[in-house]
Design an enzyme around this catalytic site. Structure first.
Site, mmCIF file in Angstrom:
data_model
loop_
_atom_site.group_PDB
_atom_site.id
_atom_site.type_symbol
_atom_site.label_atom_id
_atom_site.label_comp_id
_atom_site.label_asym_id
_atom_site.label_seq_id
_atom_site.Cartn_x
_atom_site.Cartn_y
_atom_site.Cartn_z
ATOM 1 N N GLY A 18 0.797 -1.231 0.000
ATOM 2 C CA GLY A 18 0.000 0.000 0.000
ATOM 3 C C GLY A 18 0.824 1.272 0.000
ATOM 4 N N GLY B 116 5.024 -1.802 -5.037
ATOM 5 C CA GLY B 116 4.691 -2.712 -6.131
ATOM 6 C C GLY B 116 4.652 -1.984 -7.461
ATOM 7 C CG ASN C 288 -3.604 -12.176 -5.554
ATOM 8 O OD1 ASN C 288 -4.063 -11.214 -4.948
ATOM 9 N ND2 ASN C 288 -2.316 -12.474 -5.541
ATOM 10 N N PRO D 7 -6.763 -8.547 -5.163
ATOM 11 C CG PRO D 7 -6.154 -8.375 -2.906
ATOM 12 C CD PRO D 7 -6.740 -9.326 -3.909
ATOM 13 C CE1 TYR E 289 0.886 -7.412 -11.753
ATOM 14 C CE2 TYR E 289 -0.599 -9.221 -11.295
ATOM 15 C CZ TYR E 289 0.645 -8.641 -11.187
ATOM 16 O OH TYR E 289 1.650 -9.294 -10.524
#
Length: 149
Positions: free
Chosen positions: A91, A95, A122, A124, A129
């Site tokens: 967060g 990433g 998945n 999140p 993406y």
């Protein structure tokens, strides 16, 4: 935060992230790799993968592990094997920064694109993406053949 290419001394911290991912994906028993094998495979005479790391206060808190593959239809492609962010640092944009750096690596090495997989549960990661205008394939099954050692 600093993003840089991984070095041999990073392998123990990288392997910790791999184990953390295996727990998250509910498959810690599936990890048969070792730090020694990662060191050989990633930093030996003929490296099989590259890795980018994200550091905060000299501690690796995220990584992007990739390698090159070849498509008869598309040519040289960068394959993102895993992008892993330590749970305590999610967060914070790590990433995205690593994903962007991996895209840059692909462009700088003359790849025609980047590929990866995401588990269908998945959510999140799927939402993450989508912000990159990712094309999600359907109709393809992953196939595996494991060799006994």
């Amino acid at each position: 935060m600093t993003i840089r290419k991984g070095i041999p001394a990073d392998v123990p911290q990288l392997f910790e992230l791999v184990q953390e991912l295996a727990l998250y994906e509910k498959a810690p028993h599936e990890v048969t790799n070792t730090p020694e094998q990662m060191l050989k495979d990633g930093f030996g005479d003929n490296p099989l993968f590259g890795v980018l790391v994200a550091e905060i206060e000299n501690k690796i808190v995220a990584m992007s592990l990739y390698y090159y593959r070849y498509s008869t239809w598309k040519g040289k492609r960068l394959y993102l094997e895993d992008i892993i962010v330590n749970e305590n640092f999610r967060g914070r944009g790590l990433g995205k920064a690593l994903f962007d750096a991996t895209i840059t690596e692909g462009r700088q090495t003359d790849c025609t694109g980047m590929m990866w997989q995401v588990l269908d549960w998945n959510e999140p990661a799927i939402q993450f993406y989508k912000q990159f205008n990712t094309r999600f394939d359907t109709g393809w099954w992953n196939c595996h053949l494991d060799f006994d050692k």
